[in-house]
Structures are given as C-alpha cells and as structure tokens.
Write a protein that holds these residues in place. Structure first.
Motif, PDB file in Angstrom:
ATOM      1  N   PHE A   6      42.953  34.569  79.465  1.00 23.66           N
ATOM      2  CA  PHE A   6      43.001  34.979  78.064  1.00 23.66           C
ATOM      3  C   PHE A   6      44.136  34.281  77.343  1.00 23.66           C
ATOM      4  CE2 PHE A   6      45.756  38.088  80.167  1.00 23.66           C
ATOM      5  CZ  PHE A   6      46.853  38.166  79.308  1.00 23.66           C
ATOM      6  N   VAL A   7      44.027  34.273  76.025  1.00 25.01           N
ATOM      7  CA  VAL A   7      45.079  33.738  75.171  1.00 25.01           C
ATOM      8  C   VAL A   7      45.047  34.519  73.865  1.00 25.01           C
ATOM      9  CG1 VAL A   7      43.609  31.914  74.175  1.00 25.01           C
ATOM     10  CG2 VAL A   7      46.098  31.639  74.193  1.00 25.01           C
ATOM     11  N   GLY A   8      46.215  34.767  73.306  1.00 28.04           N
ATOM     12  CA  GLY A   8      46.271  35.472  72.029  1.00 28.04           C
ATOM     13  C   GLY A   8      46.123  36.969  72.181  1.00 28.04           C
ATOM     14  N   ASP A  18      37.708  37.157  57.406  1.00 25.53           N
ATOM     15  CA  ASP A  18      37.850  36.468  56.120  1.00 25.53           C
ATOM     16  C   ASP A  18      38.047  34.960  56.283  1.00 25.53           C
ATOM     17  OD1 ASP A  18      40.350  36.804  57.237  1.00 25.53           O
ATOM     18  OD2 ASP A  18      41.313  37.588  55.424  1.00 25.53           O
ATOM     19  N   THR A  19      38.980  34.551  57.126  1.00 20.48           N
ATOM     20  CA  THR A  19      39.289  33.120  57.272  1.00 20.48           C
ATOM     21  C   THR A  19      38.632  32.481  58.492  1.00 20.48           C
ATOM     22  OG1 THR A  19      41.256  33.547  58.614  1.00 20.48           O
ATOM     23  CG2 THR A  19      41.544  33.531  56.207  1.00 20.48           C
ATOM     24  N   GLY A  20      38.179  33.309  59.431  1.00 15.72           N
ATOM     25  CA  GLY A  20      37.606  32.781  60.667  1.00 15.72           C
ATOM     26  C   GLY A  20      38.639  32.366  61.688  1.00 15.72           C
ATOM     27  N   GLU A  21      39.941  32.603  61.397  1.00  9.85           N
ATOM     28  CA  GLU A  21      40.995  32.192  62.331  1.00  9.85           C
ATOM     29  C   GLU A  21      40.845  32.910  63.676  1.00  9.85           C
ATOM     30  OE1 GLU A  21      45.781  32.696  63.062  1.00  9.85           O
ATOM     31  OE2 GLU A  21      45.044  32.847  60.994  1.00  9.85           O
ATOM     32  N   VAL A  22      40.911  32.128  64.749  1.00 14.78           N
ATOM     33  CA  VAL A  22      40.827  32.699  66.096  1.00 14.78           C
ATOM     34  C   VAL A  22      42.139  33.398  66.414  1.00 14.78           C
ATOM     35  CG1 VAL A  22      40.493  32.222  68.543  1.00 14.78           C
ATOM     36  CG2 VAL A  22      39.249  30.880  66.844  1.00 14.78           C
ATOM     37  N   HIS A  79      35.616  29.241  86.623  1.00 18.86           N
ATOM     38  CA  HIS A  79      36.543  28.296  85.984  1.00 18.86           C
ATOM     39  C   HIS A  79      37.112  28.798  84.657  1.00 18.86           C
ATOM     40  CE1 HIS A  79      35.893  25.337  89.059  1.00 18.86           C
ATOM     41  NE2 HIS A  79      34.612  25.222  88.789  1.00 18.86           N
ATOM     42  N   ALA A  80      37.243  30.104  84.527  1.00 15.41           N
ATOM     43  CA  ALA A  80      37.800  30.666  83.294  1.00 15.41           C
ATOM     44  C   ALA A  80      39.202  30.135  83.000  1.00 15.41           C
ATOM     45  CB  ALA A  80      37.831  32.191  83.382  1.00 15.41           C
ATOM     46  N   ALA A  81      39.999  29.907  84.056  1.00 11.86           N
ATOM     47  CA  ALA A  81      41.374  29.444  83.863  1.00 11.86           C
ATOM     48  C   ALA A  81      41.427  28.053  83.247  1.00 11.86           C
ATOM     49  CB  ALA A  81      42.120  29.451  85.193  1.00 11.86           C
ATOM     50  N   ASP A  82      40.423  27.234  83.510  1.00  8.80           N
ATOM     51  CA  ASP A  82      40.364  25.902  82.906  1.00  8.80           C
ATOM     52  C   ASP A  82      39.790  25.975  81.486  1.00  8.80           C
ATOM     53  OD1 ASP A  82      41.274  24.434  85.246  1.00  8.80           O
ATOM     54  OD2 ASP A  82      39.351  24.945  86.134  1.00  8.80           O
ATOM     55  N   LEU A  83      38.787  26.818  81.303  1.00  9.40           N
ATOM     56  CA  LEU A  83      38.127  26.927  80.001  1.00  9.40           C
ATOM     57  C   LEU A  83      39.072  27.432  78.916  1.00  9.40           C
ATOM     58  CD1 LEU A  83      34.721  28.524  81.069  1.00  9.40           C
ATOM     59  CD2 LEU A  83      35.080  26.195  80.237  1.00  9.40           C
ATOM     60  N   ILE A  84      40.043  28.256  79.272  1.00  6.06           N
ATOM     61  CA  ILE A  84      40.878  28.911  78.259  1.00  6.06           C
ATOM     62  C   ILE A  84      41.746  27.925  77.494  1.00  6.06           C
ATOM     63  CG2 ILE A  84      42.960  29.417  79.635  1.00  6.06           C
ATOM     64  CD1 ILE A  84      41.094  31.829  77.235  1.00  6.06           C
ATOM     65  N   GLN A  85      42.021  26.749  78.070  1.00  2.00           N
ATOM     66  CA  GLN A  85      42.939  25.828  77.407  1.00  2.00           C
ATOM     67  C   GLN A  85      42.422  25.370  76.052  1.00  2.00           C
ATOM     68  OE1 GLN A  85      46.060  25.190  78.674  1.00  2.00           O
ATOM     69  NE2 GLN A  85      46.326  24.533  76.559  1.00  2.00           N
ATOM     70  N   GLU A  86      41.114  25.177  75.938  1.00  2.00           N
ATOM     71  CA  GLU A  86      40.535  24.776  74.648  1.00  2.00           C
ATOM     72  C   GLU A  86      40.819  25.835  73.586  1.00  2.00           C
ATOM     73  OE1 GLU A  86      36.171  24.313  72.565  1.00  2.00           O
ATOM     74  OE2 GLU A  86      36.345  23.799  74.682  1.00  2.00           O
ATOM     75  N   ALA A 121      43.216  25.736  70.138  1.00  2.00           N
ATOM     76  CA  ALA A 121      42.689  26.149  68.834  1.00  2.00           C
ATOM     77  C   ALA A 121      43.615  27.165  68.172  1.00  2.00           C
ATOM     78  CB  ALA A 121      41.289  26.733  69.002  1.00  2.00           C
ATOM     79  N   ILE A 122      44.120  28.114  68.974  1.00  2.00           N
ATOM     80  CA  ILE A 122      45.034  29.126  68.425  1.00  2.00           C
ATOM     81  C   ILE A 122      46.357  28.486  68.022  1.00  2.00           C
ATOM     82  CG2 ILE A 122      46.436  31.139  69.049  1.00  2.00           C
ATOM     83  CD1 ILE A 122      44.023  32.250  70.529  1.00  2.00           C
ATOM     84  N   ALA A 123      46.829  27.518  68.799  1.00  2.00           N
ATOM     85  CA  ALA A 123      48.085  26.827  68.464  1.00  2.00           C
ATOM     86  C   ALA A 123      48.001  26.173  67.085  1.00  2.00           C
ATOM     87  CB  ALA A 123      48.404  25.783  69.526  1.00  2.00           C
ATOM     88  N   LYS A 124      46.823  25.688  66.747  1.00  2.00           N
ATOM     89  CA  LYS A 124      46.624  25.026  65.447  1.00  2.00           C
ATOM     90  C   LYS A 124      46.084  25.985  64.392  1.00  2.00           C
ATOM     91  CE  LYS A 124      45.813  20.456  67.467  1.00  2.00           C
ATOM     92  NZ  LYS A 124      44.845  19.338  67.612  1.00  2.00           N
ATOM     93  N   ARG A 125      45.960  27.283  64.762  1.00  2.00           N
ATOM     94  CA  ARG A 125      45.439  28.319  63.865  1.00  2.00           C
ATOM     95  C   ARG A 125      44.080  27.901  63.293  1.00  2.00           C
ATOM     96  NH1 ARG A 125      49.083  30.226  66.509  1.00  2.00           N
ATOM     97  NH2 ARG A 125      50.749  31.567  65.723  1.00  2.00           N
TER      98      ARG A 125
END
Length: 474
Positions: A366-368, A415-419, A428-435, A439-443
């Motif tokens: 997970f992230v965020g 409203d904005t669609g921000e993740v 492979h969830a641990a690899d998939l989460i990086q994408e 995305a969250i790092a760039k909002r």
C-alpha cells in the motif's frame, strides 16, 4: 573552525548507508559509526534474511499445492526441504549484502568507525571503542540509531522458546505449534513461513481485528486468503499478559478491555512480533537540550532534530528512531533529504508517497491513505472521497499464472481525481505498488493516469483498469 569531517553518521543501517552514499556524491568528507553489525536491522535481522526465508518457504508451499499445480497441468511427487539449508541460504544472503555494503563505502572513501557514539555538544561526538574513548568533530551530524523489537511487560524471552524476530530469522527450529503475538508485517510474514514449513500457528492480536494498520478491505481479504485456509488459529481482543519460556511455553491471555484472564495457552514456542521501539536512549541528546518524544527523536520534514520545536543547528536524525515510518527505504529517503538540506538545497520528505509491503504469499502492499484516513481528511478539508476496486481474477496474466486471488483498491478525491491511496493484495503486489507511489508523489489525477499505456498482458493492467474506471466516475 576546522572539523575532522564534513559529516559523521551514527548508525550504518540502510538509512545511514544511503545518507553516506549521497553525501559522497555531494562532495562531503564522511565517516560512519556503527556499534554492531554493518547494515543494521534490515540487512542482518530484518528485510533481507526474512525475504530469503519467505522465498524458500514460498517455493515449498507452491510445490506442495497439488491442486494449484494440477490446474496448470503439472504433477509432482513428494516435496522435501532441509530447514538448516533454508536457514543457511538466508544467512548467506545476509553476509553477501553486508560485505557489499561495506565494500561500497570503502570504495567511495567513507571512513568506517566501529564503536558506540554519543553527542557531546554542538558538532561533537564521543566514541566508545574497545581501545577507549575518543572525540571527533563534524560540521554536521546525522543520527540513525534504528530500532529494536518491542517486548511487552510480562513477556520473558529466552531466545529459544520465546523470541523476537531477531532470533526467529535464524530459523534454528520449526516448533510444531507456534504462537505469534501481533498481526502486523512481522507476524504475517512469519506466519507465512511457519505454516509453509508445516507448523501450526496461533496469532494473538490485542485489538478487535487482525491487521489493524491495513486498509479494512485489504485486511478482510487477507484474512480469507492468508489466514483462514492455513493452519492458523486467531485470537483477537486479547493481550498476552504473561509469557513464560519453557517446554511448554505458557501464555496467559487477558481480555483487552476488562483485563480479566481469558485463557492459558501451552505452545511449543512463541514469537513476539508486537512492533519495534526506537534505540534512541544514551545518545547524549541532553547535551543539546533535546528531549525524546515517547522515545523517538523529534524531527521536522527536513530531518532537522528539534529542541522545543526549533531546529538544533547541524544536527539531523533519520530512520526508525524518528518514529515517522519504520521502513528501510523510508530511512534511506530521509537520509537523502537530510543531505540535500545540509547542502543548502531545501527539500522535505513526502511520507504519503512512500510505499510499504508485506511479502506474504500473495503479497500485500500500500501507499498513501487508507479509505477511513482519506474520508477523515475529506471531512476536514471539504471534499468527497471515492473508491474503485479491480480484481486479479479479471487480469489475463494472473489467470495465465493461475494466481487470480487479489484486488487493487484506489482511494481518490472525487472533485480533482487526485490519488490519495492505493492498496493491493495479490501476486507481485510489492512491485506493482511503485507505479501508484510515483503517481501520489506527483499528486497525479486518475483522469491523467487513465491515459497511460500499460504492457499487455501484465499484472500492471490491474492498475490501468482501476485508473480508467475511476476516471469515468470522477
């Protein structure tokens, strides 16, 4: 004033190592001080050896799953394993990683000092070594002392029948019945290892539900996939008030609310996986008027150590001892941030974009924010939260692998669609989460992410489908 070094780092774990490498890139004369094994918890007693154990035990589980293999048209005979050889595999990886870490620092000219350091005033350290004490000075100091396993009051450990992850990682035995106190990352991963290798597990959680730190949807599915089908008994809402080593190990369980004795368990062994606590005492922080906050070193998002809310000049702290995110890669990121700031390039750490994973079979990542956390923020800031889920059973690659258990869940602003958060359980969830972390790092918004192109057929299309589904509804 002339200093012995531009930078001295106290603690040679992943955080200290990452900081040292970046410091050298920035032209700083650097030394690193370590009282124990180079590489810290991650390399010696955590991330690295546990993943080696999970890899080996995971293969055993896979080869023993005749039903799964038959669905792929494969039949195998009896599967055997050698416990000692699996343990040796993990230790060999530890040695290789530790030697690689030491080698990389030596090649870059980082001086390695073996000893225990404490702050002795502004820009000064006293180092205790077998040869005696010595004082060194540095323009800047980074504290990266790490953490140690938490052993609750009433729990006695002997390293053999009652032990923490520090001892469990050695895999010196496979007790027929193991109690695991705690259902976080460590407890989950070791339950995966033990059950794959034929042990029976009882998982004890003090809160009302298992996996309390995970998103509720993920925790619920994880129980169905990782707990229920396996030889795991669960007890929630109870504390292991007293654990006594021996043969058998006795565990007195009390009700978390009433504190009344509920049950006395007798098991072959007990792993105490109740979290970790900072190793921040006896660092001499009182000499610069710094008080620990619940045992943690107080820092700001530039990684400056704080005294009464104000930065202490030239003193920084990173890693587990700051209590922000007890993850090796978070410590490394904090180290880079600290170096950037001491070099005059202002940067702040973005904890929301740092991912985490449990390397179970299947993996969890997970992230965020979790959905409840996002809704709480939305209530505070006045926006609605939306959620979208996609399923591994609809993914061509997962079906080809016959590994279709799992979901991806994206939490975003309507409203904005921000993740705001992404949670995955599956292959492979641990690899998939990086994408999702990027995305969250760039909002990023799901509306722009929906136009990214993903390779077909791959597991990454699970996120692609989620972005597209979310974009339609945002």
């Amino acid at each position: 004033m002339a200093y012995d070094y531009d930078l001295v780092i106290v603690g040679a774990g992943v955080g200290g190592h990452g900081a040292a490498l970046h410091a050298v890139d920035c032209g700083l004369k650097t030394a690193i001080i370590e009282a124990a094994d180079m590489g810290g918890t991650c390399v010696n007693r955590g991330c690295i050896p546990s993943k080696a154990l999970l890899a080996a035990s995971g293969r055993v589980r896979e080869l023993q799953n005749a039903h799964h293999l038959k669905s792929l048209g494969i039949e195998v005979g009896g599967v055997a394993f050698d416990r000692a050889a699996i343990a040796n595999h993990a230790q060999a990886i530890v040695t290789k990683q530790r030697e690689g870490l030491i080698g990389s620092m030596k090649r870059l000219g980082v001086e390695i000092i073996h000893g225990r350091a404490r702050v002795a005033g502004s820009q000064k350290l006293i180092i205790s070594t077998p040869e005696g004490e010595k004082t060194i000075t540095a323009e800047d100091i980074i504290l990266a002392p790490g953490s140690i396993p938490f052993v609750p009051p009433g729990v006695q450990t002997d390293g053999k029948t009652v032990f923490t992850s520090d001892d469990a990682i050695k895999l010196e035995s496979l007790p027929p019945w193991v109690a695991i106190v705690g259902s976080g990352y460590i407890g989950l991963e070791f339950s995966d290892v033990y059950t794959a290798l034929g042990c029976e597990v009882t998982m004890i959680e003090g809160l009302d539900q298992l996996m309390p730190g995970f998103d509720p949807d993920i925790a619920k599915l994880a129980q169905r996939i990782l707990i229920t089908p396996r030889d795991i008994e669960t007890k929630v809402g109870v504390f292991a008030a007293k654990v006594t080593p021996g043969s058998p190990v006795t565990i007195e369980l009390i009700d978390a609310k009433t504190k009344e004795l509920v049950e006395v368990l007798e098991v072959d062994a007990c792993l105490v996986a109740a979290g970790r606590v900072p190793f921040a005492k006896e660092l001499g922080l009182e000499t610069v008027n710094v008080e620990l906050d619940r045992g943690f070193i107080p820092v700001n998002d530039q990684m400056q150590v704080l005294s009464e809310g104000q930065p202490v000049p030239h003193l920084w702290a990173i890693g587990d001892a700051t209590g922000k995110m007890m993850l090796a890669h978070a410590a490394s990121a904090q180290g880079v941030i600290a170096i950037e700031n001491m070099c005059g390039r202002k940067r702040e750490i973005d904890y929301r974009s740092i991912p985490a994973a449990a390397f179970t079979h299947p993996e969890i990542s997970f992230v965020g924010m979790t959905e409840p956390q996002a809704k709480e923020l939305g209530k505070k800031e006045g926006f609605e939260v939306a959620v979208v889920r996609t399923y591994f059973k609809g993914n061509a690659k997962a079906l080809a692998e016959a590994e279709s258990e799992g979901i991806a869940k994206i939490v975003y602003r309507k409203d904005t669609g921000e993740v705001l958060g992404t949670h995955i359980i599956g292959m492979h969830a641990a690899d998939l989460i990086q994408e999702a972390a990027n995305a969250i790092a760039k909002r990023e918004s799901v509306r722009s992410l929906a136009f990214l192109v993903h390779t077909h057929p791959t597991l990454s299309e699970i996120l692609d489908e989620a972005y597209k589904r979310a974009a339609v509804h945002s």
